[in-house]
Design an enzyme around this catalytic site. Structure first.
Site, PDB file in Angstrom:
ATOM      1  N   LEU A  58       4.776  -8.212   2.141  1.00 36.03           N
ATOM      2  CA  LEU A  58       3.788  -7.480   2.923  1.00 36.03           C
ATOM      3  C   LEU A  58       3.741  -6.014   2.473  1.00 36.03           C
ATOM      4  O   LEU A  58       4.295  -5.131   3.134  1.00 36.03           O
ATOM      5  CB  LEU A  58       4.217  -7.580   4.389  1.00 36.03           C
ATOM      6  CG  LEU A  58       3.105  -7.871   5.375  1.00 36.03           C
ATOM      7  CD1 LEU A  58       3.681  -8.407   6.663  1.00 36.03           C
ATOM      8  CD2 LEU A  58       2.262  -6.673   5.579  1.00 36.03           C
ATOM      9  N   GLU A  60       0.883  -3.688   0.410  1.00 39.12           N
ATOM     10  CA  GLU A  60      -0.393  -3.637  -0.311  1.00 39.12           C
ATOM     11  C   GLU A  60      -0.311  -2.804  -1.582  1.00 39.12           C
ATOM     12  O   GLU A  60      -0.921  -3.158  -2.606  1.00 39.12           O
ATOM     13  CB  GLU A  60      -1.498  -3.093   0.594  1.00 39.12           C
ATOM     14  CG  GLU A  60      -1.949  -4.047   1.697  1.00 39.12           C
ATOM     15  CD  GLU A  60      -1.005  -4.086   2.886  1.00 39.12           C
ATOM     16  OE1 GLU A  60      -0.055  -3.273   2.929  1.00 39.12           O
ATOM     17  OE2 GLU A  60      -1.200  -4.936   3.772  1.00 39.12           O
ATOM     18  N   GLN A  82      -5.768  -8.486   3.023  1.00 42.73           N
ATOM     19  CA  GLN A  82      -6.061  -9.367   4.157  1.00 42.73           C
ATOM     20  C   GLN A  82      -7.249  -8.894   4.995  1.00 42.73           C
ATOM     21  O   GLN A  82      -8.088  -9.705   5.381  1.00 42.73           O
ATOM     22  CB  GLN A  82      -4.810  -9.520   5.013  1.00 42.73           C
ATOM     23  CG  GLN A  82      -4.831 -10.735   5.882  1.00 42.73           C
ATOM     24  CD  GLN A  82      -3.439 -11.110   6.351  1.00 42.73           C
ATOM     25  OE1 GLN A  82      -2.815 -10.408   7.132  1.00 42.73           O
ATOM     26  NE2 GLN A  82      -2.938 -12.228   5.876  1.00 42.73           N
ATOM     27  N   PHE A  83      -7.305  -7.595   5.246  1.00 43.31           N
ATOM     28  CA  PHE A  83      -8.447  -7.015   5.957  1.00 43.31           C
ATOM     29  C   PHE A  83      -8.754  -5.658   5.343  1.00 43.31           C
ATOM     30  O   PHE A  83      -7.857  -4.969   4.857  1.00 43.31           O
ATOM     31  CB  PHE A  83      -8.149  -6.835   7.447  1.00 43.31           C
ATOM     32  CG  PHE A  83      -8.229  -8.099   8.256  1.00 43.31           C
ATOM     33  CD1 PHE A  83      -9.433  -8.516   8.802  1.00 43.31           C
ATOM     34  CD2 PHE A  83      -7.101  -8.867   8.455  1.00 43.31           C
ATOM     35  CE1 PHE A  83      -9.507  -9.679   9.549  1.00 43.31           C
ATOM     36  CE2 PHE A  83      -7.165 -10.038   9.204  1.00 43.31           C
ATOM     37  CZ  PHE A  83      -8.368 -10.453   9.749  1.00 43.31           C
ATOM     38  N   ASP A  84     -10.015  -5.280   5.448  1.00 39.39           N
ATOM     39  CA  ASP A  84     -10.500  -4.019   4.899  1.00 39.39           C
ATOM     40  C   ASP A  84      -9.626  -2.822   5.263  1.00 39.39           C
ATOM     41  O   ASP A  84      -9.351  -1.968   4.438  1.00 39.39           O
ATOM     42  CB  ASP A  84     -11.938  -3.779   5.391  1.00 39.39           C
ATOM     43  CG  ASP A  84     -12.161  -4.371   6.766  1.00 39.39           C
ATOM     44  OD1 ASP A  84     -11.384  -4.033   7.687  1.00 39.39           O
ATOM     45  OD2 ASP A  84     -13.086  -5.180   6.925  1.00 39.39           O
ATOM     46  N   GLY A  85      -9.155  -2.786   6.523  1.00 41.03           N
ATOM     47  CA  GLY A  85      -8.397  -1.625   6.984  1.00 41.03           C
ATOM     48  C   GLY A  85      -6.999  -1.544   6.404  1.00 41.03           C
ATOM     49  O   GLY A  85      -6.306  -0.553   6.617  1.00 41.03           O
ATOM     50  N   TYR A  88      -5.736   0.680   2.434  1.00 39.57           N
ATOM     51  CA  TYR A  88      -5.386   2.085   2.214  1.00 39.57           C
ATOM     52  C   TYR A  88      -3.979   2.320   1.674  1.00 39.57           C
ATOM     53  O   TYR A  88      -3.782   3.254   0.892  1.00 39.57           O
ATOM     54  CB  TYR A  88      -5.633   2.901   3.481  1.00 39.57           C
ATOM     55  CG  TYR A  88      -7.042   2.746   4.010  1.00 39.57           C
ATOM     56  CD1 TYR A  88      -8.135   2.904   3.170  1.00 39.57           C
ATOM     57  CD2 TYR A  88      -7.292   2.405   5.329  1.00 39.57           C
ATOM     58  CE1 TYR A  88      -9.433   2.746   3.643  1.00 39.57           C
ATOM     59  CE2 TYR A  88      -8.587   2.252   5.817  1.00 39.57           C
ATOM     60  CZ  TYR A  88      -9.644   2.416   4.973  1.00 39.57           C
ATOM     61  OH  TYR A  88     -10.917   2.264   5.440  1.00 39.57           O
ATOM     62  N   PRO A  89      -2.992   1.529   2.074  1.00 36.75           N
ATOM     63  CA  PRO A  89      -1.676   1.754   1.445  1.00 36.75           C
ATOM     64  C   PRO A  89      -1.730   1.572  -0.079  1.00 36.75           C
ATOM     65  O   PRO A  89      -0.877   2.099  -0.793  1.00 36.75           O
ATOM     66  CB  PRO A  89      -0.781   0.680   2.090  1.00 36.75           C
ATOM     67  CG  PRO A  89      -1.437   0.380   3.406  1.00 36.75           C
ATOM     68  CD  PRO A  89      -2.914   0.515   3.155  1.00 36.75           C
ATOM     69  N   HIS A 129      -9.803  -3.941  11.532  1.00 34.76           N
ATOM     70  CA  HIS A 129     -10.194  -5.236  10.979  1.00 34.76           C
ATOM     71  C   HIS A 129     -11.693  -5.322  10.734  1.00 34.76           C
ATOM     72  O   HIS A 129     -12.211  -6.411  10.503  1.00 34.76           O
ATOM     73  CB  HIS A 129      -9.766  -6.369  11.934  1.00 34.76           C
ATOM     74  CG  HIS A 129      -8.282  -6.570  12.012  1.00 34.76           C
ATOM     75  ND1 HIS A 129      -7.446  -5.648  12.603  1.00 34.76           N
ATOM     76  CD2 HIS A 129      -7.479  -7.576  11.570  1.00 34.76           C
ATOM     77  CE1 HIS A 129      -6.191  -6.095  12.538  1.00 34.76           C
ATOM     78  NE2 HIS A 129      -6.181  -7.256  11.917  1.00 34.76           N
TER      79      HIS A 129
HETATM   80  C1  LIG Z   1      -0.785  -2.749   6.505  1.00 35.88           C
HETATM   81  C2  LIG Z   1      -1.084  -4.083   7.086  1.00 35.88           C
HETATM   82  N1  LIG Z   1      -1.198  -5.153   6.276  1.00 35.88           N
HETATM   83  C3  LIG Z   1      -1.515  -6.364   6.777  1.00 35.88           C
HETATM   84  C4  LIG Z   1      -1.704  -6.544   8.113  1.00 35.88           C
HETATM   85  C5  LIG Z   1      -2.098  -7.925   8.666  1.00 35.88           C
HETATM   86  N2  LIG Z   1      -1.000  -8.470   9.495  1.00 35.88           N
HETATM   87  C6  LIG Z   1      -0.978  -8.303  10.813  1.00 35.88           C
HETATM   88  S1  LIG Z   1       0.447  -8.884  11.503  1.00 35.88           S
HETATM   89  C7  LIG Z   1       1.022  -9.413  10.000  1.00 35.88           C
HETATM   90  C8  LIG Z   1       2.385 -10.021   9.922  1.00 35.88           C
HETATM   91  C9  LIG Z   1       3.430  -9.083  10.438  1.00 35.88           C
HETATM   92  O1  LIG Z   1       4.692  -9.681  10.431  1.00 35.88           O
HETATM   93  P1  LIG Z   1       5.943  -8.964  11.079  1.00 35.88           P
HETATM   94  O2  LIG Z   1       6.009  -7.547  10.641  1.00 35.88           O
HETATM   95  O3  LIG Z   1       7.119  -9.802  10.796  1.00 35.88           O
HETATM   96  O4  LIG Z   1       5.645  -8.917  12.647  1.00 35.88           O
HETATM   97  P2  LIG Z   1       5.392 -10.149  13.629  1.00 35.88           P
HETATM   98  O5  LIG Z   1       3.926 -10.413  13.624  1.00 35.88           O
HETATM   99  O6  LIG Z   1       6.201 -11.286  13.151  1.00 35.88           O
HETATM  100  O7  LIG Z   1       5.818  -9.660  14.971  1.00 35.88           O
HETATM  101  C10 LIG Z   1       0.092  -9.134   8.996  1.00 35.88           C
HETATM  102  C11 LIG Z   1       0.262  -9.478   7.584  1.00 35.88           C
HETATM  103  C12 LIG Z   1      -1.570  -5.410   8.924  1.00 35.88           C
HETATM  104  N3  LIG Z   1      -1.735  -5.480  10.263  1.00 35.88           N
HETATM  105  N4  LIG Z   1      -1.248  -4.216   8.397  1.00 35.88           N
END
Ligand SMILES: Cc1ncc(C[n+]2csc(CCOP(=O)(O)OP(=O)(O)O)c2C)c(N)n1
Ligand SMILES: Cc1ncc(C[n+]2csc(CCOP(=O)(O)OP(=O)(O)O)c2C)c(N)n1
Ligand SMILES: [Mg+2]
Ligand SMILES: [Mg+2]
Lengths: 327, 351, 351, 327
Positions: A58, A60, A82-85, A88-89, A129
């Site tokens: 995870l 970007e 995964q989403f537009d927002g 930025y990273p 999102h």
């Molecule tokens: C910078 C960023 N990238 C991708 C996402 C999309 N996203 C939302 S929750 C998630 C998984 C997060 O997993 P974790 O940190 O283990 O937390 P959990 O949902 O298990 O509580 C992802 C990939 C996001 N919110 N922010």
């Protein structure tokens, strides 16, 4: 091909790209077993293995950064953000590395990385999102920025992006993922246009609506309503946001003499500003009214229950059309 | 954890069974020669900058052992991502003075064809090359060759998110990658204790990387450790990090004034640990260096210095034209138009 | 390193002298009640989402012990940065169902006044809140109070550069900050072994953080460890990280279909380690729970559920108007114009 | 105040801000003992201590991220990003957090963080050290984006930024760091303008040059040359790039009927595009020619030896002026 949803058309495009070139790699968060949060990569890991369809950590910046490294090694990564927002990273990797490597090496290196980004609002999502951030990338020299609006284009634009020599920011209007249409079977089909070409999706005589992505359908709807009132609007899908296909654009505005640009992004310093300025420079004496812009308001994207008020709809488009005629 | 050291500052060699190295006269002469050449090149470039021939120069003075010892432990086919201060390493890969200067002259944005030397262009955005190296190593992994990838970076760069993402990603993906940090104690004016609380090699182990710390001014130790670690990576042992503890004996760059933030005594104490002098002490004690060798290296140094000055003077004029066609594989109409307008302006000025 | 556990999955309590905790009936009843209420709230919110009343919901099911045990170990004056799944913690701080739902209803971008609860708004960009917490703790440090700061995040978020920058920065600056990771084994469909090679608490120690791992489904262990670590931070011991090993018993969100990527048996094995059932076993064995208590908690749960449904139905309509004036402290002419145009359009539609 | 260089004027501004408000914090890479690579923070750590003038780790995302945290705690951080090209790692913190916190909390939270960025080219620097990236931030709702062009403005704009309630991207044209001018002593001086106001720096009748930062001096030079040829150009320093002071801008263009926008950044989707579109919308019938744009070419910033060809100079400005008159 049969009628496909936009999502499935891209899925099929990715499948063809993976088949056509063993160097193509699909990578991103949850693109493997899950098939992506929008199922765009559904089934690909099963068929091509986890070496070619990679569930990444995870991070970007590193999705783009490792894709650059893979490209330097001769691979052709197609990344999903995964989403537009959440792009930025990766901004530094995109604008300082990906966009510049060719120019920095005077053409010696190419880094044909495709970055797929589900873009825009209209799906009732939570914050971050529903962003429309194409202007950032359009302003960045060295990137191709494209946005598909229908299944046919989505499929073929993706396949072209996957074969080109340049990095491509590939926007997919998420609110249209489920809309269906026929997709041409072969690259020889006349409907298959080059990646950098705009397309007149509805010819008209009285005013040109320039738009892209999720707003193409909105503009077509506006054009239908206007037609009932006796106004014949031309709708042009820009497709390529950078570079812009100004030949197609100015040919249209030169004919109609009026122009409205429509996008979801905030208007201030948005892509519509560029289109407006460029069109005005080229069609100055033909314009009966200034190029008007319709976009998201210049606020952060609002909560889901408000997005219908925030996003341009046919009424807002027609309001601008009225103003253009009243000028 | 104490840095691995085989050669003490006074030049005494103490073998370490954990890091075997056959210390031959030939090996030492080779290291010595390369370090001396690198320093001479560095001095020459500095002088050129002071004369206004280069816009900027970042010296590698003091870091020759870290660079020479490590890069010579890799195979020529191993792809290397440098940061921006790796002249000593670059010269070992055969890069020419012209290639190393052109970017700092301001004539180009990068200096050489990376494919030719398997040495990537310099990356000036700190830590950005670490994910690149990780991705490149993912490619190597997929190709199933026995290459490895190495990436150089500094103590300061290790604070960037991208560096840490790369440590984590590389470890999780198990790619054949060597992270090589030259901890030269400073990031411009910022000392390492402001960057981090625990030493980097400890952090690296936390990520699950195999990690080692070595006296970076001891070319023998750097070489022994890098060779062993590189071969372990090559054998499929997964990514690793080496922290070479060294010192930036010059300012950060020719724009910097290090007297504003560090003491003369600190510099003095590191002068006493100079990597070249240290190896020379060993060679003198062993009788591995004589006047002939000194004279030969001096001749080579002079020749390198002369070439350096010459190529710098010979750089031709540059213009914008190349840029327009290097932005995208196929020049856009906008760029074609800008190019036309630019050329017309140039012509109009000539008139 | 094995996770600290005081309460085994079958409800047996084994004290650990390293993590002293006076386990009173009152303490257990309080934890139990809060966990049951949190789960009921969660179930109710899920149901509301399924009925179309909420746009999205992210359940905390399975993570109640990690959240309740930790937040109750802090003082009310300690500022907390949650991620986006911390309902159980939020309820302990007194947040109301309305405040917790409004954002997921789609009526607002955040739900509550952070100053009131010393509980920051949710951050949906993964890891972005970790530097905020670090900076906030720098402020506390400068103010010289005995507050500490706590920040919640997930296993997936730990791969982001910003998370690792924060670990490093907090350690280097020695700020009073507790990093609390709920390692629930999944980041949407991505298991932790794809995120990282070494466990997070090991990585944290590499950065120089004091780090611990605890059974996140054992509310007593979570509480004991968090309390001790928090007091150590408060006493000036520097930042620390606690990794609570737990499990996301639901899908990632109501949009997720976890059957696509995880097995029923995995879920089953974690059902057997349910944090609420585990504490209940102890309480039953000790005779600390009776029908009266159960009935009382059931009544409270029903009331909470009813309130949750009611406030959800009562959310009024929202419009754009507020947005225009919340962008900058002083509304710009452009926004004033957009607002006028927007209001005119609304009026014209009404006609 | 005596004549000060731009760099010293900002230094003095920071000093006043630190004196006036104990909550002000100056932070960034090498801002302490070194006084910053441009010496803008020279001497501040010595006088205010390392708790208020903080040498940070080398991590831009966290410089902005911790500044947000400090602001949430009631502090007023003024961050320095060492060079324009190194702000991108902080992009996510800036556009998704800093810019949005007020709107996300419906005005409950303010995060008055100032981000100082030495900007632009003209100093013979290596790559990534001469970027003009104001369009990215101008397109981001929730930020104030300002750019100073002379010592007086630099001093007072900084002090206003440091007292305001909004996050501010504060650009400092690095090629002008060493240019000197008189700085008003007190906030009551008539030359002290509000932060969001444009300023006519040279009145003229025939054409309006809209510009900012390092290009203000270039436009003044062009205006001098044009004057010799009998053309009276008005030069407006935008100062505030977002929001734009369209009242001042359109008042000028309505008078002159011709307009050229000049900036260092690439023109495509640059700030000039916004200015061009906005001016055209408001002054359509007054314009004798389209608003023309002069900017850096749409390539990555070139090597130092080429920057004189890349950057707009008086000749390029006058070429556009000629075209505007010839329309
Ligand atoms: C910078 C960023 N990238 C991708 C996402 C999309 N996203 C939302 S929750 C998630 C998984 C997060 O997993 P974790 O940190 O283990 O937390 P959990 O949902 O298990 O509580 C992802 C990939 C996001 N919110 N922010
Ligand atoms: C992302 C980024 N931020 C800031 C800079 C400016 N900068 C250039 S070198 C440097 C110090 C780097 O220190 P270190 O990584 O230890 O390498 P060294 O110069 O000591 O070899 C800084 C801050 C940069 N190049 N990139
Ligand atoms: Mg260093
Ligand atoms: Mg998780």
């Amino acid at each position: 091909m049969p009628e496909l949803t936009l999502s499935k058309a891209i899925n099929t495009g990715l499948r063809r790209a993976l088949e056509d070139d063993p160097k193509v790699i699909v990578m991103g968060q949850d693109v493997g077993g899950l098939g992506g949060v929008f199922r765009v990569t559904d089934g690909l890991q099963k068929d091509f293995g986890s070496d070619r369809v990679i569930d990444t950590p995870l991070a970007e910046a590193s999705i783009v950064g490792t894709a650059i490294g893979l490209a330097l090694r001769g691979y052709r990564p197609i990344c999903e953000i995964q989403f537009d927002g959440f792009v930025y990273p990766a901004f530094s990797q995109i604008v300082s590395q990906l966009a510049k490597l060719r120019a920095r090496t005077n053409g010696l290196l190419s880094v044909p990385v495709v970055i797929r980004i589900p873009v825009g609002g209209g799906i009732g999502a939570v914050e971050h999102h529903s962003e429309s951030n194409e202007a950032y990338f359009a302003h960045t020299a060295g990137l191709r920025v494209v946005c598909c609006s229908d299944p046919h284009d989505a499929h073929w634009m993706l396949r072209m992006a996957a074969r080109g020599a340049d990095p491509v920011i590939f926007y997919e209007p998420k609110r249209r993922y489920w809309s269906k249409a026929d997709v041409a079977e072969s690259a020889d089909d006349a409907r298959v246009l080059p990646l950098d070409r705009a397309r007149v999706v509805r010819p008209g005589r009285d005013l040109t609506l320039l738009t892209y992505g999720g707003m193409v359908a909105t503009c077509l709807e506006a054009a239908e309503i206007a037609a009932e009132e006796g106004r014949d609007l031309e709708v042009v899908d820009l497709r390529s946001l950078s570079p812009l296909d100004l030949d197609t654009i100015t040919a249209s505005v030169d004919r109609t003499g009026r122009c409205v640009v429509v996008h979801e992004a905030p208007t201030f310093a948005g892509l519509g500003a560029e289109v407006g300025s460029a069109v005005t420079e080229r069609c100055f004496y033909r314009l009966e009214a200034p190029v008007l812009r319709v976009g998201g308001y210049n606020t952060p994207y609002p909560p889901a229950k408000v997005e219908d008020q925030y996003l341009p709809d046919a009424d807002r488009v027609l309001d601008a059309v009225d103003r253009a005629f009243a000028w | 954890m104490e840095p691995v050291q085989l050669l003490s500052p006074d030049g005494t060699f103490t073998p370490d069974p954990a890091w075997p190295l056959e210390v031959t006269p030939q090996l030492c002469r080779d290291f010595y020669r390369r370090m001396v050449l690198a320093r001479r090149f560095d001095d020459e470039a500095l002088a050129l900058q002071r004369q206004g021939e280069l816009g900027l120069w970042l010296q590698s003075r003091g870091q020759e052992a870290a660079q020479v010892g490590s890069i010579l432990a890799l195979r020529d086919t191993d792809y290397v991502f440098p940061s921006y201060r790796e002249q000593a390493a670059a010269l070992c890969r055969g890069l020419t003075p012209a290639e190393l200067l052109v970017q700092w002259r301001g004539n180009a944005l990068s200096g050489w064809d990376p494919a030719r030397y398997r040495f990537h262009i310099y990356t000036l955005v700190l830590a950005a090359q670490l994910p690149h190296a990780t991705g490149y190593a993912m490619g190597v992994q997929r190709d199933g060759t026995d290459e490895i990838v190495a990436v150089y970076f500094g103590d300061g760069a290790s604070s960037e998110g991208e560096a840490n993402e790369a440590f984590n990603w590389a470890a999780a993906a198990g790619v054949p990658l060597l992270f090589f940090c030259q901890n030269n104690h400073w990031a411009i004016s910022t000392p390492t204790h402001i960057q981090m609380r625990a030493p980097l090699h400890q952090r690296a182990r936390g990520f699950g990387l195999d990690a080692h710390v070595v006296d970076g001014n001891d070319v023998l130790a750097v070489h022994a450790v890098t060779r062993a670690v590189a071969e372990q990576i090559r054998a499929g042992g997964g990514p690793a990090l080496i922290e070479a503890v060294t010192y930036r004996m010059a300012g950060h760059s020719t724009s910097d004034d290090p007297t504003r933030y560090r003491t003369a005594s600190e510099l003095d104490s590191w002068q006493a640990r100079d990597p070249i002098a240290r190896l020379e002490s060993l060679m003198v004690a062993q009788g591995w260096i004589d006047e002939e060798l000194r004279a030969q290296i001096a001749r080579e140094s002079d020749a390198l210095a002369e070439e350096t000055r010459r190529v710098c003077r010979e750089f031709g004029p540059v213009d914008m034209t190349g840029m327009f066609s290097a932005v995208l594989a196929q020049q856009s109409p906008l760029l074609a138009e800008e190019r036309r307008r630019h050329e017309a302006l140039v012509v109009s000025y000539a008139d």
